[in-house]
Design an enzyme around this catalytic site. Structure first.
Site: not given
Length: 350
Positions: A51, A53, A87, A202, A213
């Site tokens: 992460h 931190e 963390c 579609t 791409r």
């Protein structure tokens, strides 16, 4: 701008380097400041990695400075074990005396617990610096945890006279409304979100790949609505360039092992909850953001069910005079920009 706001602003800036790679984790930014100088920075690694931190702490060239430094971070540090250790443990281990947090984590595994653990260890914690800006930055993460669904982005291109597609076309490929720069921007967006969704029409009419791409980045998960499983498995959306999930009305148990894509089932008879059912599936699969690319009926389904957060609408310079009408969404216009011959307008849900 105060000193704390300046450094949190920098945290937001560097956090964006993780866009498209950290999900389902939030893209957090962190800076460590000593004597009013930034001595280290970090942002969230791709999912499964460290992460922000920890990356900032590990980036220190002189670790002894941590005992007299301030750590700035966009989101409350985690206090639980996930793919990586908490963390807050790293912060406490290095005796960092002050932590400034942009906003509290709404994830119930963390919410307030990280702050409480830091304070119990004697750390001076300041919370809520540039809070609105940090919440806006973490919009995908907060939508996922607070609303139990992904952050939904609608995207389409329409002609000057308001059409998505011509009434008739001769080839099974898109009829471009926008210019090359606008289309490149769309590929950038694909790399930034976890998934992208289209409907059956579609795929039948345009045979899209739905891959990145014209930009560099990871491929989004492709989601296709195919109520009757009528799409040819030779369609580009079923190639091996990216993962594909098909949402159908035909139960998985009846399909055997013949279909190339991952399958999910929804009840299409519940016509006023189709988008809701889709969002339930995406939430279950830990998908925290998605672009709805079309077609008109699919886009309008999410609009009618009020399941959208942002709409990005291109207007090209061409005219169709007749064809498939563009959807109508009623949101707040937050930006408008020219991309050569195109206009891009961004709306947010009221």
């Amino acid at each position: 701008m105060t000193r704390d706001e300046f450094y949190i602003s920098r945290c937001i800036q560097i956090a964006k380097k993780g866009l498209g790679t950290t999900a389902p984790n939030p893209m957090v930014g962190c800076v460590i400041v000593h004597d009013d100088h930034i001595v280290s920075e970090g942002y969230t690694s791709p999912y499964g990695g460290s992460h922000a931190e920890v990356n900032a702490i590990d980036g220190m060239t002189n670790i002894t400075l941590l005992k007299s430094s301030t750590l700035y971070v966009t989101l409350e540090p985690c206090s639980h074990y996930g793919k990586t250790p908490p963390c807050v443990d790293a912060i406490i281990k290095h005796d960092i005396p002050r932590v400034v947090i942009g906003c509290v984590d709404s994830n119930t595994l963390v919410s307030g617990k990280g702050i409480a653990k830091l304070e119990a260890a004697g750390c001076d914690v300041t919370v809520g610096v540039l809070e609105a800006e940090c919440k806006a930055h973490h919009k995908r993460f907060f939508t996922f945890h607070n609303k139990k669904r992904p952050y939904v982005i609608l995207k389409w291109a329409e002609t000057t006279d308001g059409f998505l597609a011509p009434k008739h076309k001769d080839e099974k490929k898109p009829v471009w409304i926008t210019n090359k720069l606008s289309r490149q921007l769309v590929h950038k967006w694909r790399a930034e979100e976890q998934a992208i969704l289209v409907g059956t029409t579609t795929v039948l009419e345009d045979n899209p790949s739905l891959t990145v791409r014209d930009w560099t980045g990871k491929q989004p998960i492709r989601i296709v609505l195919d109520k009757h499983l009528e799409l040819s498995q030779e369609a580009s959306i079923f190639d091996e360039k990216a993962k594909t999930i098909v949402i159908t009305s035909i139960e998985n148990s009846k399909l055997g092992k013949t279909h190339v894509a991952d399958l999910e089932f929804i009840n299409w008879n519940l016509r006023h909850s189709i988008a809701y059912q889709i969002c339930e599936i995406l939430y279950k699969r830990q998908i925290n953001s998605i672009i709805i690319e079309g077609g008109a009926q699919t886009l309008q389904t999410f609009i009618h069910e009020n399941l959208w957060d942002e709409a990005r609408v291109f207007t090209g310079s061409s005219l169709f005079k007749d064809g498939v009408k563009a959807p109508q969404c009623y949101g707040k216009l937050v930006s408008e920009q020219n991309i050569k011959t195109d206009i891009l307008r961004t709306y947010v849900h009221n």
